[in-house]
Design an enzyme around this catalytic site. Structure first.
Site, PDB file in Angstrom:
ATOM      1  N   THR A   1       2.773   2.827  -4.989  1.00  0.00           N
ATOM      2  CA  THR A   1       3.301   4.140  -5.108  1.00  0.00           C
ATOM      3  C   THR A   1       1.353   4.301  -4.814  1.00  0.00           C
ATOM      4  O   THR A   1       1.542   6.070  -4.544  1.00  0.00           O
ATOM      5  CB  THR A   1       3.844   4.182  -6.694  1.00  0.00           C
ATOM      6  N   CYS A   2       0.436   3.945  -5.800  1.00  0.00           N
ATOM      7  CA  CYS A   2      -0.923   4.627  -5.791  1.00  0.00           C
ATOM      8  C   CYS A   2      -0.989   4.938  -4.640  1.00  0.00           C
ATOM      9  O   CYS A   2      -1.600   6.425  -4.429  1.00  0.00           O
ATOM     10  CB  CYS A   2      -2.040   3.726  -6.329  1.00  0.00           C
TER      11      CYS A   2
END
Length: 162
Positions: free
Chosen positions: A50-51
């Site tokens: 996600t990052c």
């Protein structure tokens, strides 16, 4: 400790990074944020899906919009060492505006009240995912995620706060 919130003064702290000459440097948050409008966003870990695929790219892609709205600095912090942060930053060759700063021992993340215990997953103490809009050290928006969510701390969410 209560998480940082709107109206709070951003605590000072020292983070690490590698400069353009590949020398390890330390910088205080107050030196970057005093008298300026900054976005400080935190991620649970470098290289995590996600990052890497959503959170950071949004801030890189929207950097010009942020600058047009008076933002002076865009800062990404993570509870990783500066070597990891340097390697991660290199995976975003299009980035010219987001500073990647390491909070290796989670000291600054703890000062923000945004630590996340991921010990059961073998990851130790990490940062909750968050995005802060700060004007001259005063928090104007504090978008802090619950658990591993990504629903309130995106670049678009911070643009709405401007």
């Amino acid at each position: 400790m209560a998480p940082i919130a709107v109206g709070d003064v951003l605590p000072d702290g020292t983070l690490s990074y590698f400069d353009a000459e590949d020398k390890l440097q330390q910088v205080t948050i107050h030196s970057l944020a005093a008298g300026k409008k900054v976005i400080l966003f935190g991620v649970p870990g470098a290289f995590t899906p996600t990052c890497s695929l959503k959170h950071v790219p949004g801030f890189i892609e929207r950097a010009n919009e942020f600058k047009s709205k008076g933002v002076d600095e865009i800062i990404c912090i993570s509870v990783n060492d500066p070597f990891v942060m340097k390697a991660w930053a290199k995976t975003f060759p299009e980035n010219n505006d987001v500073k990647f700063l390491a909070d290796g021992s989670a000291t600054y993340t703890h000062a923000l009240g945004l630590e996340l215990d991921l010990g059961e997953k073998g990851l130790g103490t990490r940062s909750r995912r968050f995005a802060l809009l700060v004007d001259d050290l005063k928090v104007k928006a504090a978008n802090v995620e619950s658990g591993g969510e990504f629903t309130v701390s995106s670049a678009d969410d911070i643009l709405k706060a401007l």
